[in-house]
Structure formats: C-alpha cells, structure tokens
Design a protein around this motif. Structure first.
Motif, PDB file in Angstrom:
ATOM      1  N   ALA A 175      45.480  51.717  32.578  1.00 34.69           N
ATOM      2  CA  ALA A 175      44.408  51.294  31.681  1.00 34.69           C
ATOM      3  C   ALA A 175      44.076  49.805  31.849  1.00 34.69           C
ATOM      4  CB  ALA A 175      44.790  51.586  30.230  1.00 34.69           C
ATOM      5  N   GLN A 176      44.998  49.043  32.391  1.00 33.07           N
ATOM      6  CA  GLN A 176      44.800  47.596  32.539  1.00 33.07           C
ATOM      7  C   GLN A 176      44.395  47.204  33.961  1.00 33.07           C
ATOM      8  OE1 GLN A 176      48.736  47.534  31.333  1.00 33.07           O
ATOM      9  NE2 GLN A 176      48.367  46.374  29.465  1.00 33.07           N
ATOM     10  N   TRP A 177      43.858  48.134  34.718  1.00 29.30           N
ATOM     11  CA  TRP A 177      43.591  47.868  36.123  1.00 29.30           C
ATOM     12  C   TRP A 177      42.653  46.697  36.350  1.00 29.30           C
ATOM     13  CZ3 TRP A 177      38.904  48.310  38.693  1.00 29.30           C
ATOM     14  CH2 TRP A 177      37.876  48.965  38.014  1.00 29.30           C
ATOM     15  N   ARG A 178      41.694  46.465  35.485  1.00 26.47           N
ATOM     16  CA  ARG A 178      40.766  45.336  35.680  1.00 26.47           C
ATOM     17  C   ARG A 178      41.492  43.998  35.526  1.00 26.47           C
ATOM     18  NH1 ARG A 178      37.491  49.268  33.372  1.00 26.47           N
ATOM     19  NH2 ARG A 178      35.567  49.679  34.520  1.00 26.47           N
ATOM     20  N   ALA A 179      42.342  43.886  34.504  1.00 27.02           N
ATOM     21  CA  ALA A 179      43.126  42.660  34.315  1.00 27.02           C
ATOM     22  C   ALA A 179      44.124  42.491  35.459  1.00 27.02           C
ATOM     23  CB  ALA A 179      43.843  42.692  32.967  1.00 27.02           C
ATOM     24  N   TYR A 180      44.702  43.602  35.908  1.00 25.03           N
ATOM     25  CA  TYR A 180      45.628  43.569  37.037  1.00 25.03           C
ATOM     26  C   TYR A 180      44.916  43.045  38.286  1.00 25.03           C
ATOM     27  CZ  TYR A 180      48.966  45.216  40.531  1.00 25.03           C
ATOM     28  OH  TYR A 180      49.862  45.274  41.575  1.00 25.03           O
ATOM     29  N   ARG A 181      43.728  43.563  38.539  1.00 22.08           N
ATOM     30  CA  ARG A 181      42.950  43.100  39.698  1.00 22.08           C
ATOM     31  C   ARG A 181      42.640  41.609  39.563  1.00 22.08           C
ATOM     32  NH1 ARG A 181      37.246  45.696  40.387  1.00 22.08           N
ATOM     33  NH2 ARG A 181      37.023  44.591  38.434  1.00 22.08           N
ATOM     34  N   ALA A 182      42.208  41.185  38.383  1.00 20.68           N
ATOM     35  CA  ALA A 182      41.842  39.777  38.189  1.00 20.68           C
ATOM     36  C   ALA A 182      43.012  38.843  38.465  1.00 20.68           C
ATOM     37  CB  ALA A 182      41.315  39.572  36.767  1.00 20.68           C
ATOM     38  N   ILE A 183      44.201  39.186  37.969  1.00 21.67           N
ATOM     39  CA  ILE A 183      45.327  38.282  38.209  1.00 21.67           C
ATOM     40  C   ILE A 183      45.804  38.362  39.656  1.00 21.67           C
ATOM     41  CG2 ILE A 183      47.288  39.716  37.498  1.00 21.67           C
ATOM     42  CD1 ILE A 183      48.128  36.950  35.983  1.00 21.67           C
ATOM     43  N   ARG A 184      45.705  39.524  40.278  1.00 28.23           N
ATOM     44  CA  ARG A 184      46.078  39.630  41.689  1.00 28.23           C
ATOM     45  C   ARG A 184      45.164  38.760  42.538  1.00 28.23           C
ATOM     46  NH1 ARG A 184      50.448  41.010  44.919  1.00 28.23           N
ATOM     47  NH2 ARG A 184      49.662  41.455  46.993  1.00 28.23           N
ATOM     48  N   LEU A 185      43.873  38.783  42.278  1.00 30.06           N
ATOM     49  CA  LEU A 185      42.945  37.936  43.028  1.00 30.06           C
ATOM     50  C   LEU A 185      43.231  36.464  42.754  1.00 30.06           C
ATOM     51  CD1 LEU A 185      39.650  39.985  42.603  1.00 30.06           C
ATOM     52  CD2 LEU A 185      41.227  39.972  44.570  1.00 30.06           C
ATOM     53  N   GLU A 186      43.552  36.122  41.510  1.00 31.21           N
ATOM     54  CA  GLU A 186      43.900  34.747  41.171  1.00 31.21           C
ATOM     55  C   GLU A 186      45.154  34.299  41.924  1.00 31.21           C
ATOM     56  OE1 GLU A 186      45.080  31.958  37.312  1.00 31.21           O
ATOM     57  OE2 GLU A 186      44.466  34.033  36.967  1.00 31.21           O
ATOM     58  N   MET A 187      46.168  35.163  41.959  1.00 30.85           N
ATOM     59  CA  MET A 187      47.412  34.785  42.622  1.00 30.85           C
ATOM     60  C   MET A 187      47.226  34.616  44.123  1.00 30.85           C
ATOM     61  SD  MET A 187      49.329  38.392  41.672  1.00 30.85           S
ATOM     62  CE  MET A 187      50.929  38.253  42.329  1.00 30.85           C
ATOM     63  N   LEU A 188      46.424  35.467  44.736  1.00 30.66           N
ATOM     64  CA  LEU A 188      46.181  35.353  46.174  1.00 30.66           C
ATOM     65  C   LEU A 188      45.382  34.097  46.509  1.00 30.66           C
ATOM     66  CD1 LEU A 188      45.419  39.084  46.984  1.00 30.66           C
ATOM     67  CD2 LEU A 188      47.487  37.795  47.596  1.00 30.66           C
ATOM     68  N   ALA A 189      44.471  33.698  45.627  1.00 28.74           N
ATOM     69  CA  ALA A 189      43.706  32.466  45.839  1.00 28.74           C
ATOM     70  C   ALA A 189      44.588  31.235  45.618  1.00 28.74           C
ATOM     71  CB  ALA A 189      42.498  32.434  44.907  1.00 28.74           C
ATOM     72  N   ASP A 190      45.457  31.291  44.636  1.00 30.00           N
ATOM     73  CA  ASP A 190      46.281  30.137  44.272  1.00 30.00           C
ATOM     74  C   ASP A 190      47.443  29.909  45.240  1.00 30.00           C
ATOM     75  OD1 ASP A 190      47.167  28.083  42.151  1.00 30.00           O
ATOM     76  OD2 ASP A 190      48.964  29.316  42.458  1.00 30.00           O
ATOM     77  N   THR A 191      48.130  30.960  45.624  1.00 28.26           N
ATOM     78  CA  THR A 191      49.356  30.839  46.424  1.00 28.26           C
ATOM     79  C   THR A 191      49.308  31.849  47.572  1.00 28.26           C
ATOM     80  OG1 THR A 191      50.433  30.432  44.280  1.00 28.26           O
ATOM     81  CG2 THR A 191      51.855  30.547  46.209  1.00 28.26           C
ATOM     82  N   PRO A 192      48.450  31.646  48.556  1.00 22.00           N
ATOM     83  CA  PRO A 192      48.257  32.664  49.590  1.00 22.00           C
ATOM     84  C   PRO A 192      49.497  32.986  50.418  1.00 22.00           C
ATOM     85  CG  PRO A 192      47.031  30.653  50.109  1.00 22.00           C
ATOM     86  CD  PRO A 192      47.593  30.486  48.737  1.00 22.00           C
ATOM     87  N   LEU A 193      50.460  32.083  50.491  1.00 23.15           N
ATOM     88  CA  LEU A 193      51.636  32.356  51.317  1.00 23.15           C
ATOM     89  C   LEU A 193      52.682  33.196  50.600  1.00 23.15           C
ATOM     90  CD1 LEU A 193      54.207  30.488  50.265  1.00 23.15           C
ATOM     91  CD2 LEU A 193      52.945  28.704  51.439  1.00 23.15           C
ATOM     92  N   ALA A 194      52.452  33.549  49.366  1.00 25.79           N
ATOM     93  CA  ALA A 194      53.509  34.169  48.576  1.00 25.79           C
ATOM     94  C   ALA A 194      53.469  35.693  48.494  1.00 25.79           C
ATOM     95  CB  ALA A 194      53.497  33.584  47.163  1.00 25.79           C
ATOM     96  N   PHE A 195      52.431  36.340  48.953  1.00 26.52           N
ATOM     97  CA  PHE A 195      52.288  37.747  48.578  1.00 26.52           C
ATOM     98  C   PHE A 195      52.099  38.758  49.695  1.00 26.52           C
ATOM     99  CE2 PHE A 195      51.025  35.086  45.001  1.00 26.52           C
ATOM    100  CZ  PHE A 195      52.027  35.463  44.126  1.00 26.52           C
ATOM    101  N   GLY A 196      52.041  38.366  50.927  1.00 24.11           N
ATOM    102  CA  GLY A 196      51.947  39.334  52.013  1.00 24.11           C
ATOM    103  C   GLY A 196      50.636  40.089  52.070  1.00 24.11           C
TER     104      GLY A 196
END
Length: 171
Positions: free
Chosen positions: A11-32
């Motif tokens: 049910a929280q997929w939109r918030a999940y997507r938003a934070i995943r995109l934020e994390m990939l933009a902020d720390t690109p070397l951390a997530f594979g």
C-alpha cells in the motif's frame, strides 16, 4: 525525536518509490542500482518491491516524520545459506546523526526482527568501502568487519566490505 517506524507493505509503494529515488540520487555508490535504472521501472515493479518487504523472510521499515514524510528506510531478508542480511539502509540528509536518532530507530526495529528470525545468530551487511559515515554507524552499533570484500556491482574497481553483528543468545 518525532519519528515513528512503520513496516513497509504494498500500500505504501509510492512512498517507497520516492525514498528509493531519493536515496539513489543522494548516495549513488551505496545501493547497487543506478538512479536511471530505477526511474525506468513501471508501477508494477514498485508495487512488487514494496510488497516484497512484507513477505516471509523479508521485512522493510520506514522512519516517518510528523508530517508523514519518509525520513529513512531499512530492509532485511534471510539468505538461505548466510542468514539475515540488512539492505537498503538510508537516512535523508538533515535527519542523519546520533542526535536525530533515525538510523538507530530503524536498526533497533530491524535487529528485533532479525532476532525473531535467527535467535542467537548474527546479521550481515555489505557497505561500500568509501561510505565511511555508514561504516562508522555500524561500528558504533557493534558490527565488525569480517575481512570479506566483494567487488561492487556498479564499479568492480571498488569493493563492498562485509560487516557482522553477533546477536545475543536469549537464555
């Protein structure tokens, strides 16, 4: 700290997507995963990823601020051979550090879950060698480097460092 930790589900997929995109933009070397790859995913894939957080052997949590914004996330899964792993750990800028308590709150929740999965065992994680902020946090919380280093999937000239936390045995 006005943050609550909630379990992630479909049910929280939109918030999940938003934070995943934020994390990939902020720390690109951390997530594979690259931000470009994640941006190309369709809604069905995002629903699947959020849903996976609530399936047996998997768990995901979000730290949610008073305004409903997701401030951080952490997930765990049980590897069939190596046991519990922590993955997808992120805290948004401005909410990092011991005083904010977001990472600690997420890790407390994850370790409670891991303890229910593998009493008296341990939990592993892989962290990029250049991510000193994360490595310092894990060391402060009792994780130790195992000596295992793995080539980082997005740049095999660098490594991920394996760290382990041995969980206390419940009498």
């Amino acid at each position: 700290m006005d943050v609550r930790v909630v379990a992630i589900d479909e049910a929280q997929w939109r918030a999940y997507r938003a934070i995943r995109l934020e994390m990939l933009a902020d720390t690109p070397l951390a997530f594979g995963e690259t931000l470009e790859h994640a941006l190309a995913l369709d809604d069905a894939e995002w629903r699947f990823r959020a849903r996976r957080c609530a399936t047996p052997g998997n768990a995901g949590w979000a730290a949610v601020g008073a305004d409903g914004r997701w401030l951080g996330t952490m997930s765990a899964f049980v590897h069939p051979v190596e046991g519990p792993f922590l993955v997808s750990v992120f805290v948004a800028p401005g909410h990092r550090g011991r005083a904010a308590g977001v990472a600690d709150a997420l890790l407390d929740e994850a370790l409670a879950w891991v303890g229910r999965q593998a009493e008296g065992g341990s939990v592993l994680l892989h962290v990029h060698e250049a991510n000193e902020r994360a490595r310092g946090f894990y060391r402060r919380r009792g994780f130790a480097e195992t000596g295992v280093r793995l080539p980082y999937s997005l740049d095999e000239t660098t490594d991920e460092v394996e760290m382990r936390l041995t969980l206390p045995t419940v009498p």
